[in-house]
Write a protein that holds these residues in place. Structure first.
Motif, PDB file in Angstrom:
ATOM      1  N   TRP A  63       0.389  -1.011   0.107  1.00  0.00           N
ATOM      2  CA  TRP A  63       0.046  -0.054   0.061  1.00  0.00           C
ATOM      3  C   TRP A  63       0.691   1.097  -0.035  1.00  0.00           C
ATOM      4  O   TRP A  63       0.453   2.120  -0.786  1.00  0.00           O
ATOM      5  CB  TRP A  63      -0.949  -0.163   1.511  1.00  0.00           C
ATOM      6  CG  TRP A  63      -1.831  -0.905   1.204  1.00  0.00           C
ATOM      7  CD1 TRP A  63      -1.884  -2.545   2.015  1.00  0.00           C
ATOM      8  CD2 TRP A  63      -2.934  -1.455   0.301  1.00  0.00           C
ATOM      9  NE1 TRP A  63      -3.092  -2.973   1.567  1.00  0.00           N
ATOM     10  CE2 TRP A  63      -3.930  -2.539   0.567  1.00  0.00           C
ATOM     11  CE3 TRP A  63      -3.582  -0.739  -1.210  1.00  0.00           C
ATOM     12  CZ2 TRP A  63      -5.192  -2.757   0.042  1.00  0.00           C
ATOM     13  CZ3 TRP A  63      -3.986  -0.791  -1.971  1.00  0.00           C
ATOM     14  CH2 TRP A  63      -5.385  -2.295  -1.529  1.00  0.00           C
ATOM     15  N   ASP A  66       1.916   1.545  -3.625  1.00  0.00           N
ATOM     16  CA  ASP A  66       1.030   2.531  -4.467  1.00  0.00           C
ATOM     17  C   ASP A  66       0.522   3.753  -3.956  1.00  0.00           C
ATOM     18  O   ASP A  66       0.034   4.390  -5.268  1.00  0.00           O
ATOM     19  CB  ASP A  66      -0.226   1.286  -3.562  1.00  0.00           C
ATOM     20  CG  ASP A  66      -0.756   0.091  -4.776  1.00  0.00           C
ATOM     21  OD1 ASP A  66       0.174  -0.049  -5.693  1.00  0.00           O
ATOM     22  OD2 ASP A  66      -1.532  -0.721  -5.152  1.00  0.00           O
ATOM     23  N   MET A  67       0.135   4.367  -3.081  1.00  0.00           N
ATOM     24  CA  MET A  67       0.519   5.764  -2.613  1.00  0.00           C
ATOM     25  C   MET A  67       1.259   6.049  -3.082  1.00  0.00           C
ATOM     26  O   MET A  67       1.092   7.651  -3.640  1.00  0.00           O
ATOM     27  CB  MET A  67       0.499   5.465  -1.308  1.00  0.00           C
ATOM     28  CG  MET A  67      -0.927   5.166  -0.811  1.00  0.00           C
ATOM     29  SD  MET A  67      -2.311   6.196  -1.558  1.00  0.00           S
ATOM     30  CE  MET A  67      -2.366   7.659  -1.111  1.00  0.00           C
ATOM     31  N   VAL A  70       1.161   6.760  -6.979  1.00  0.00           N
ATOM     32  CA  VAL A  70      -0.283   7.634  -7.275  1.00  0.00           C
ATOM     33  C   VAL A  70       0.833   9.244  -7.040  1.00  0.00           C
ATOM     34  O   VAL A  70       0.144  10.126  -7.827  1.00  0.00           O
ATOM     35  CB  VAL A  70      -0.993   7.447  -6.562  1.00  0.00           C
ATOM     36  CG1 VAL A  70      -2.408   8.646  -6.100  1.00  0.00           C
ATOM     37  CG2 VAL A  70      -2.444   6.341  -6.942  1.00  0.00           C
ATOM     38  N   LEU A  71       0.895   9.480  -5.352  1.00  0.00           N
ATOM     39  CA  LEU A  71       1.663  10.660  -5.519  1.00  0.00           C
ATOM     40  C   LEU A  71       3.004  11.505  -6.946  1.00  0.00           C
ATOM     41  O   LEU A  71       2.378  12.570  -7.050  1.00  0.00           O
ATOM     42  CB  LEU A  71       2.135  10.794  -4.464  1.00  0.00           C
ATOM     43  CG  LEU A  71       1.455  10.181  -3.328  1.00  0.00           C
ATOM     44  CD1 LEU A  71       2.126  10.553  -1.843  1.00  0.00           C
ATOM     45  CD2 LEU A  71       0.476  11.861  -3.368  1.00  0.00           C
ATOM     46  N   ILE A  73       3.017  10.424 -10.437  1.00  0.00           N
ATOM     47  CA  ILE A  73       1.865  10.311 -11.575  1.00  0.00           C
ATOM     48  C   ILE A  73       0.850  11.396 -10.909  1.00  0.00           C
ATOM     49  O   ILE A  73       1.099  12.457 -12.140  1.00  0.00           O
ATOM     50  CB  ILE A  73       1.342   8.311 -11.212  1.00  0.00           C
ATOM     51  CG1 ILE A  73       1.889   8.086 -11.451  1.00  0.00           C
ATOM     52  CG2 ILE A  73       0.195   9.186 -12.478  1.00  0.00           C
ATOM     53  CD1 ILE A  73       1.024   6.968 -11.500  1.00  0.00           C
ATOM     54  N   THR A  74       0.495  11.696  -9.653  1.00  0.00           N
ATOM     55  CA  THR A  74      -0.105  12.843  -9.992  1.00  0.00           C
ATOM     56  C   THR A  74       1.233  14.447 -10.169  1.00  0.00           C
ATOM     57  O   THR A  74       0.494  15.298 -10.646  1.00  0.00           O
ATOM     58  CB  THR A  74      -0.581  13.232  -8.510  1.00  0.00           C
ATOM     59  OG1 THR A  74      -1.788  12.009  -8.074  1.00  0.00           O
ATOM     60  CG2 THR A  74      -1.739  14.143  -7.825  1.00  0.00           C
ATOM     61  N   VAL A 113      -7.201   9.064 -17.805  1.00  0.00           N
ATOM     62  CA  VAL A 113      -7.450   7.812 -16.249  1.00  0.00           C
ATOM     63  C   VAL A 113      -8.592   7.078 -15.944  1.00  0.00           C
ATOM     64  O   VAL A 113      -8.696   5.999 -15.983  1.00  0.00           O
ATOM     65  CB  VAL A 113      -7.583   8.977 -15.219  1.00  0.00           C
ATOM     66  CG1 VAL A 113      -8.323   8.225 -14.113  1.00  0.00           C
ATOM     67  CG2 VAL A 113      -6.449   9.581 -14.838  1.00  0.00           C
TER      68      VAL A 113
END
Length: 231
Positions: A63, A66-67, A70-71, A73-74, A113
């Motif tokens: 996890w 994964d976070m 996400v961070l 890519i954002t 997305v």
């Protein structure tokens, strides 16, 4: 007069060369950024599975990584949006068929997305969704096809590494599909280049994308029907 025309032609030629050089440099910068993102996300993917100990117990690194993905890519998406808007507002080199603005630099990535989520949930290739999506947004068929292939290269590579990390990759199947994919791609590219050279119509690329989507929909429908009948 002839001298003035010659000087004007030379100036136009220099400006055109300078403009092309700016485009090439911008494309190189964008490629380096995209490759850097790929390397970072790949490293995070490879870190999965290593547990981290805390006072409250053991928390899987799954996890956390994964976070982190996400961070990262954002942050990359926010930076890219800012760079695109800056180029458009300041007259910099633009490498897109889309006229970007404050609104569609948010809406269009959200479409991508959703397309990626749909591809992941239904087990279809992202290019099957993103190719038609870019055509609908007004992107040139050749650019849409090339962009889809570029995206698939990065996303498929990361997915493969993820499956390898968890020991879920069947290597003989993977090798077989890799060979088939390379051969089919080379044959498809050769055939399409020949057709484009003969007929000089970029719409052939759009028709080929539509044909792949149609065949995929038919195949998925047949497969789903067989699965229901066997249940």
């Amino acid at each position: 007069n002839k001298n003035n025309e010659t000087e004007k032609d030379l100036l136009d030629f220099d400006e055109e060369n300078s403009f092309d050089e700016q485009h090439r440099f911008q494309a190189l910068k964008d490629g380096i950024k995209l490759t850097t993102l790929f390397v970072v996300v790949t490293m995070l993917e490879l870190l999965r599975g290593a547990p981290l100990s805390e006072d409250n117990g053991v928390i899987s690194a799954f996890w956390i990584t994964d976070m982190g993905v996400v961070l990262v890519i954002t942050a990359f998406a926010v930076h890219t949006r800012s760079a695109i808007l800056d180029r458009y507002q300041n007259g910099g080199p633009t490498l897109s068929d889309i006229d970007w603005d404050e609104n569609n630099t948010i809406v269009y990535p959200l479409y991508a997305v959703l397309a990626g989520l749909a591809a992941g949930m239904f087990g279809v290739g992202g290019g099957i969704i993103k190719g038609p999506l870019m055509l609908a947004l007004g992107v040139h068929p050749a650019v849409a096809s090339a962009s889809s292939a570029c995206m698939i290269l990065y996303t498929s590579s990361i997915s493969t590494l993820s499956y390898m990390t968890f020991g879920s990759l069947v290597y003989d199947y993977g090798a077989f599909c890799l060979v088939i994919g390379i051969v089919a791609t080379l044959l498809g590219q050769t055939l399409m280049k020949g057709l484009l050279r003969q007929y000089k119509r970029a719409s052939l690329i759009a028709y080929s994308i539509g044909g792949v989507v149609m065949l995929s929909a038919i195949a998925m429908g047949i497969d789903g029907t067989i699965a229901l009948l066997d249940a």
